[in-house]
Design an enzyme around this catalytic site. Structure first.
Site, PDB file in Angstrom:
ATOM      1  N   ASN A 133      -6.582   1.802   2.003  1.00 60.86           N
ATOM      2  CA  ASN A 133      -6.035   2.635   0.935  1.00 60.86           C
ATOM      3  C   ASN A 133      -4.525   2.398   0.970  1.00 60.86           C
ATOM      4  O   ASN A 133      -3.823   3.003   1.795  1.00 60.86           O
ATOM      5  CB  ASN A 133      -6.364   4.114   1.152  1.00 60.86           C
ATOM      6  CG  ASN A 133      -5.862   4.969   0.000  1.00 60.86           C
ATOM      7  OD1 ASN A 133      -5.073   4.501  -0.824  1.00 60.86           O
ATOM      8  ND2 ASN A 133      -6.303   6.214  -0.062  1.00 60.86           N
ATOM      9  N   HIS A 141      -9.525   4.492  -2.888  1.00 61.50           N
ATOM     10  CA  HIS A 141      -8.624   5.571  -3.322  1.00 61.50           C
ATOM     11  C   HIS A 141      -9.393   6.878  -3.315  1.00 61.50           C
ATOM     12  O   HIS A 141     -10.530   6.919  -3.815  1.00 61.50           O
ATOM     13  CB  HIS A 141      -8.068   5.305  -4.726  1.00 61.50           C
ATOM     14  CG  HIS A 141      -7.289   4.049  -4.780  1.00 61.50           C
ATOM     15  ND1 HIS A 141      -6.036   3.939  -4.236  1.00 61.50           N
ATOM     16  CD2 HIS A 141      -7.618   2.818  -5.246  1.00 61.50           C
ATOM     17  CE1 HIS A 141      -5.613   2.696  -4.379  1.00 61.50           C
ATOM     18  NE2 HIS A 141      -6.549   1.990  -4.983  1.00 61.50           N
ATOM     19  N   ARG A 187      -5.912   8.454 -13.999  1.00 63.10           N
ATOM     20  CA  ARG A 187      -4.650   9.184 -13.820  1.00 63.10           C
ATOM     21  C   ARG A 187      -3.524   8.506 -14.615  1.00 63.10           C
ATOM     22  O   ARG A 187      -3.793   7.854 -15.627  1.00 63.10           O
ATOM     23  CB  ARG A 187      -4.345   9.299 -12.318  1.00 63.10           C
ATOM     24  CG  ARG A 187      -5.410  10.142 -11.572  1.00 63.10           C
ATOM     25  CD  ARG A 187      -5.106  10.266 -10.097  1.00 63.10           C
ATOM     26  NE  ARG A 187      -3.857  10.998  -9.851  1.00 63.10           N
ATOM     27  CZ  ARG A 187      -3.216  11.001  -8.675  1.00 63.10           C
ATOM     28  NH1 ARG A 187      -3.724  10.326  -7.645  1.00 63.10           N
ATOM     29  NH2 ARG A 187      -2.093  11.673  -8.525  1.00 63.10           N
ATOM     30  N   ALA A 211       0.590   4.472  -2.563  1.00 67.85           N
ATOM     31  CA  ALA A 211       1.529   4.113  -3.638  1.00 67.85           C
ATOM     32  C   ALA A 211       1.796   2.600  -3.709  1.00 67.85           C
ATOM     33  O   ALA A 211       2.096   2.067  -4.784  1.00 67.85           O
ATOM     34  CB  ALA A 211       2.836   4.868  -3.445  1.00 67.85           C
ATOM     35  N   GLU A 225     -10.875  -1.969  -1.243  1.00 62.91           N
ATOM     36  CA  GLU A 225      -9.792  -1.055  -1.662  1.00 62.91           C
ATOM     37  C   GLU A 225     -10.389   0.330  -1.899  1.00 62.91           C
ATOM     38  O   GLU A 225     -11.383   0.448  -2.612  1.00 62.91           O
ATOM     39  CB  GLU A 225      -9.187  -1.596  -2.968  1.00 62.91           C
ATOM     40  CG  GLU A 225      -8.169  -0.690  -3.633  1.00 62.91           C
ATOM     41  CD  GLU A 225      -7.825  -1.152  -5.067  1.00 62.91           C
ATOM     42  OE1 GLU A 225      -8.578  -1.970  -5.652  1.00 62.91           O
ATOM     43  OE2 GLU A 225      -6.808  -0.659  -5.591  1.00 62.91           O
ATOM     44  N   PRO A 264       1.290   4.887   2.719  1.00 62.66           N
ATOM     45  CA  PRO A 264       2.245   5.990   2.770  1.00 62.66           C
ATOM     46  C   PRO A 264       1.697   7.327   2.279  1.00 62.66           C
ATOM     47  O   PRO A 264       0.940   7.379   1.319  1.00 62.66           O
ATOM     48  CB  PRO A 264       3.385   5.520   1.852  1.00 62.66           C
ATOM     49  CG  PRO A 264       2.803   4.448   1.012  1.00 62.66           C
ATOM     50  CD  PRO A 264       1.747   3.796   1.848  1.00 62.66           C
ATOM     51  N   ASN A 265       2.105   8.362   2.981  1.00 60.70           N
ATOM     52  CA  ASN A 265       1.816   9.769   2.658  1.00 60.70           C
ATOM     53  C   ASN A 265       0.378  10.200   2.946  1.00 60.70           C
ATOM     54  O   ASN A 265       0.044  11.369   2.785  1.00 60.70           O
ATOM     55  CB  ASN A 265       2.181  10.098   1.195  1.00 60.70           C
ATOM     56  CG  ASN A 265       3.646   9.829   0.920  1.00 60.70           C
ATOM     57  OD1 ASN A 265       4.500  10.339   1.640  1.00 60.70           O
ATOM     58  ND2 ASN A 265       3.952   9.015  -0.074  1.00 60.70           N
ATOM     59  N   ARG A 309      -0.487  17.534   1.275  1.00 53.78           N
ATOM     60  CA  ARG A 309       0.005  16.991   0.001  1.00 53.78           C
ATOM     61  C   ARG A 309      -1.011  17.242  -1.120  1.00 53.78           C
ATOM     62  O   ARG A 309      -2.199  16.948  -0.975  1.00 53.78           O
ATOM     63  CB  ARG A 309       0.304  15.488   0.118  1.00 53.78           C
ATOM     64  CG  ARG A 309      -0.918  14.606   0.168  1.00 53.78           C
ATOM     65  CD  ARG A 309      -0.616  13.130   0.260  1.00 53.78           C
ATOM     66  NE  ARG A 309      -0.089  12.556  -0.945  1.00 53.78           N
ATOM     67  CZ  ARG A 309      -0.345  11.300  -1.343  1.00 53.78           C
ATOM     68  NH1 ARG A 309      -1.102  10.495  -0.611  1.00 53.78           N
ATOM     69  NH2 ARG A 309       0.184  10.838  -2.447  1.00 53.78           N
ATOM     70  N   TYR A 356      -6.006  15.610  -3.567  1.00 54.34           N
ATOM     71  CA  TYR A 356      -6.490  14.853  -2.399  1.00 54.34           C
ATOM     72  C   TYR A 356      -7.354  15.679  -1.440  1.00 54.34           C
ATOM     73  O   TYR A 356      -7.833  15.148  -0.439  1.00 54.34           O
ATOM     74  CB  TYR A 356      -5.289  14.248  -1.652  1.00 54.34           C
ATOM     75  CG  TYR A 356      -4.485  13.312  -2.539  1.00 54.34           C
ATOM     76  CD1 TYR A 356      -5.039  12.119  -2.974  1.00 54.34           C
ATOM     77  CD2 TYR A 356      -3.194  13.643  -2.960  1.00 54.34           C
ATOM     78  CE1 TYR A 356      -4.324  11.262  -3.813  1.00 54.34           C
ATOM     79  CE2 TYR A 356      -2.468  12.792  -3.795  1.00 54.34           C
ATOM     80  CZ  TYR A 356      -3.043  11.618  -4.210  1.00 54.34           C
ATOM     81  OH  TYR A 356      -2.347  10.768  -5.039  1.00 54.34           O
TER      82      TYR A 356
END
Ligand code: DQA
Length: 145
Positions: free
Chosen positions: A73, A99, A106, A76, A97, A9-10, A17, A22
């Site tokens: 990725n 990111h 974070r 969320a 995975e 998502p996103n 964003r 990012y």
């Protein structure tokens, strides 16, 4: 060799964003650079993005016996989804995975990853280049088998 790259998502909002986190590159630019990289390496790649957890589960299931490796990725859903963890375990496809940001430095909630337990590697904090590094890792790993 066939690799599936999944974005959660996103990530379709890349470039818009939170660019300070990012970056300014768009999702389309990411897709193009992944396709270019796959071409150069002589492998096949497919890309999928969804904002819906179930659609991501469906896509992982559909990869069974069709793909040699997955780069994901989960965005969320990294921090919430047992369903994505179970899907990767179910298909048994080597999965990396990724990111874009350094999730481990974070907020506390971003330092939890459910899917990580089923992944052969995690790459975070390397921006969009992390996806290319994940593909190279899978090529190296699968080439040795
Ligand atoms: C992300 C990090 C997640 O915490 C966040 O929810 C995202 C993107 C990253 O690529 O850095 O959407 O997975």
């Amino acid at each position: 060799m066939k690799i599936l790259v999944i974005n959660g998502p996103n990530l379709n909002m890349l470039g818009v964003r939170e660019p300070e986190i990012y970056g300014k590159e768009t999702y389309e630019t990411l897709c193009e650079s992944i396709k270019d990289h796959a071409n150069k390496k002589g492998i096949e790649v497919e890309l999928f993005q969804s904002n819906h957890e179930g659609a991501l589960v469906d896509e992982i299931q559909a990869a069974y016996k069709r793909f040699d490796g997955i780069v994901i990725n989960p965005a969320a859903y990294t921090h919430t989804s047992v369903a994505l963890l179970d899907a990767v375990k179910a298909v048994g496809i080597p999965t990396v995975e990724v990111h874009i940001s350094a999730v481990d430095t974070r907020e506390d909630f971003r330092q939890i990853s459910y899917i990580r337990k089923a992944c052969v590697k995690t790459i975070s904090g390397k921006g969009l280049k992390g996806y290319l590094e994940a593909i190279d890792f899978l090529i190296g790993m699968l080439g040795e088998n």
